[in-house]
Design an enzyme around this catalytic site. Structure first.
Site, mmCIF file in Angstrom:
data_model
loop_
_atom_site.group_PDB
_atom_site.id
_atom_site.type_symbol
_atom_site.label_atom_id
_atom_site.label_comp_id
_atom_site.label_asym_id
_atom_site.label_seq_id
_atom_site.Cartn_x
_atom_site.Cartn_y
_atom_site.Cartn_z
ATOM 1 N N ASP A 160 5.224 -5.734 -7.478
ATOM 2 C CA ASP A 160 3.997 -5.984 -6.707
ATOM 3 C C ASP A 160 3.066 -7.004 -7.362
ATOM 4 O O ASP A 160 2.430 -7.820 -6.668
ATOM 5 C CB ASP A 160 3.266 -4.681 -6.366
ATOM 6 N N GLN A 198 5.959 -1.287 -9.614
ATOM 7 C CA GLN A 198 6.973 -1.556 -10.628
ATOM 8 C C GLN A 198 7.404 -0.286 -11.360
ATOM 9 O O GLN A 198 6.719 0.735 -11.313
ATOM 10 C CB GLN A 198 6.420 -2.549 -11.652
HETATM 11 O O1 LIG Z 1 2.898 -0.563 -13.645
HETATM 12 C C1 LIG Z 1 2.344 -1.498 -13.112
HETATM 13 C C2 LIG Z 1 2.475 -2.880 -13.666
HETATM 14 O O2 LIG Z 1 3.184 -2.943 -14.850
HETATM 15 C C3 LIG Z 1 1.532 -1.271 -11.881
HETATM 16 O O3 LIG Z 1 0.766 -2.382 -11.544
HETATM 17 C C4 LIG Z 1 2.431 -0.829 -10.760
HETATM 18 O O4 LIG Z 1 3.216 -1.954 -10.339
HETATM 19 C C5 LIG Z 1 1.687 -0.134 -9.630
HETATM 20 O O5 LIG Z 1 0.825 -0.920 -8.921
HETATM 21 P P1 LIG Z 1 -0.273 -0.483 -7.818
HETATM 22 O O6 LIG Z 1 0.238 0.620 -7.011
HETATM 23 O O7 LIG Z 1 -1.554 -0.273 -8.530
HETATM 24 O O8 LIG Z 1 -0.403 -1.719 -6.985
#
Ligand SMILES: O=C(CO)[C@@H](O)[C@H](O)COP(=O)(O)O
Ligand SMILES: Nc1ncnc2c1ncn2[C@@H]1O[C@H](COP(=O)(O)OP(=O)(O)O)[C@@H](O)[C@H]1O
Length: 483
Positions: free
Chosen positions: A249, A74
């Site tokens: 995600d 995100q």
């Molecule tokens: O910033 C957030 C949620 O707000 C994170 O959860 C990102 O979406 C990245 O996720 P991963 O790479 O850890 O899955």
């Protein structure tokens, strides 16, 4: 009707890209592939496209696939010029250079409550709106060259469709809700907040509904993007490929896990996230809970920490042991590590909002200066950060009936054993899986079959982990965290 159609779900995460191909009717997992992303908090989107091509190839290609959906990390800011070229490398969710910009925006709108009311979320460095303000202040020429702003999954979805005309950009509610300029309660962008951040109005992607189609790629139109021969999208005699809306995600993980009312997902990956599918928008003026949207038309209140699985990676590196050995060491030390406490802000922190913080180890003695105590303190400290997230969700009224523990670090026996003690409740640990990609695959099947609800494939067999709660450990942590 989807017969024996196949669907692909793609997880374009911070550190790698994962592709899963499933049977649309039964949910049976047929093939998968993965490829790494570069390290760092600033990444050129072309690296994601390259990795997506490699992951698709590793998963055996998309020739026989009827629909695909992309879920992505995100918040990342992808700036495009009016020709669709990338203006600068994307600033990712975990890049904290925009912390000052976030604080300025909060003050300029009238404080945290004004933001919580406007978009359900108080900006921190992670949010796209703060990155836009940073761009305006620090790279004015690039800000002026920015004709469109989108998110990682928006950009990849658009690239899959040929990636030429910026007016074809699409997003979905879940990812739009992480920008800081989209209200999931009103289901609408807030152009005034884009103006506040950037000083002008770039084009924003069209927001699609959860089961809407972003593009249908007709084989006869030669839809294989010329710049990525590795994405073997299909030959002329094959069927069209439907590209679904995609999502953020975490929203995809909730869908993949089949999380329902009362379920709270605790995900310990590159980010640490604690979130739930919820039927009402939230507006937390403390800023702890982000009022995001989910991938089914509802809401996804979420707490995100910067310090999660990588804290354990750091501990293993420090001790010169494998992650398996780190787990064994931690389990050989007593709960509370004989007074050793880690405040785990190794990368600064997002929740609580302390972008410049560093980690601290408290309570060192001769007796607890052992690898086992250190391993235990690192795991407990990281879990205490997530337990605070659980409290924050409860404080905004989200019911916590079941906790689902997922993410790479849930593979650690020590994490699975210590989590119920620190979180103060039993946890369900689904078998290790690619739940973000699975959620994206469900979304692809949903768009393909046009049903009222996403498919109910059960991809999540879980084991229960229980332990005696250790509230004193969290009290000690709180005292040191706030000292
Ligand atoms: O910033 C957030 C949620 O707000 C994170 O959860 C990102 O979406 C990245 O996720 P991963 O790479 O850890 O899955
Ligand atoms: N057995 C394990 N013990 C502890 N951490 C692990 C283990 N296996 C994987 N991890 C960690 O999980 C993290 C990746 O988690 P994952 O959820 O796959 O990532 P992302 O959030 O980027 O999608 C890495 O930091 C990795 O070291």
């Amino acid at each position: 009707m989807i017969g024996n159609a196949l669907v692909a779900g793609i997880d374009s995460a911070t550190r790698w890209c994962q592709v899963v191909i499933r049977d649309a009717a039964t949910g049976e997992r047929l093939r998968a592939g993965a490829a790494p992303h570069p390290d760092g908090t600033e990444v050129h989107p072309s690296a994601w496209w390259e990795a997506l091509g490699q992951a698709v190839a590793a998963a055996g290609g998309l020739e026989d696939v009827a629909a695909v959906s992309i879920a992505g990390q995100q918040h990342g800011m992808v700036c495009l010029d009016d020709e669709g070229a990338v203006v600068r490398p994307a600033l990712l969710w975990n890049d904290t250079r925009s912390a000052r910009a976030a604080a300025d925006l909060v003050a300029e709108l009238g404080g945290p409550a004004a933001w919580a009311d406007a978009v359900g979320t108080v900006p921190v460095a992670a949010l796209t709106v703060a990155k836009l303000r940073w761009l305006a202040g620090n790279e004015p020429a690039r800000a002026r060259a920015t004709a469109a702003v989108c998110l990682p999954h928006d950009w990849l979805t658009w690239k899959l469709g040929g990636g030429r005309d910026i007016r074809m950009l699409t997003t979905d509610r879940s990812d739009a809700s992480g920008t800081g300029y989209y209200s999931p309660a009103a289901d609408a962008y807030r152009p005034d907040l884009v103006q506040l951040a950037l000083g002008r109005q770039p084009l924003l992607p069209k927001v699609l509904g959860p089961a809407e189609t972003a593009r249908i790629l007709e084989p006869s139109a030669g839809f294989a993007p010329a710049d990525s021969p590795r994405i073997r999208l299909g030959a002329a005699e094959l069927n069209p490929l439907l590209v679904a809306a995609g999502s953020g995600d975490n929203a995809a993980a909730a869908l993949g896990l089949g999380a329902g009312p009362g379920d709270v997902v605790v995900s310990i990956g590159t980010s640490g996230t604690v979130f739930a599918c919820y039927d009402a928008p939230t507006a937390d003026p403390t800023g702890a809970v982000a009022g995001f949207a989910d991938a089914t038309g509802g809401h996804l209140p979420l707490v995100c920490t910067l310090n999660a699985a990588r804290v354990l990676d750091a501990a293993a590196a420090l001790l010169g042991v494998s992650l398996g050995e780190l787990s064994r060491l931690a389990l050989s030390a007593p709960a509370g590590a004989d007074g050793l406490t880690l405040i785990p802000y190794l990368e600064g922190e997002r929740t609580p909002n302390r972008p410049d913080a560093t980690g601290t180890l408290h309570g060192l003695r001769l007796t607890n200066s052992t690898p086992a105590h250190l391993a235990r303190a690192y795991i407990e400290g990281m879990l205490c950060g997530l337990a605070d997230g659980l409290d924050a969700l409860s404080a905004v009224g989200v019911p916590v009936e079941r906790i689902l523990l997922v993410g790479g670090a849930a593979r650690s026996e020590a994490v699975r054993t210590i989590a119920p003690a620190v979180l103060g409740r039993p946890v369900l640990v689904p078998r290790a899986g690619d739940y973000v990609a699975d959620g994206a695959a469900k979304q692809a099947a949903w768009a393909l079959n046009g049903s009222a609800a996403p498919p109910a494939w059960d991809v999540c067999q879980a084991e229960k982990a229980e332990a005696e709660p250790v509230p004193w450990l969290r009290e000690r942590y709180h005292g040191l965290r706030d000292a």
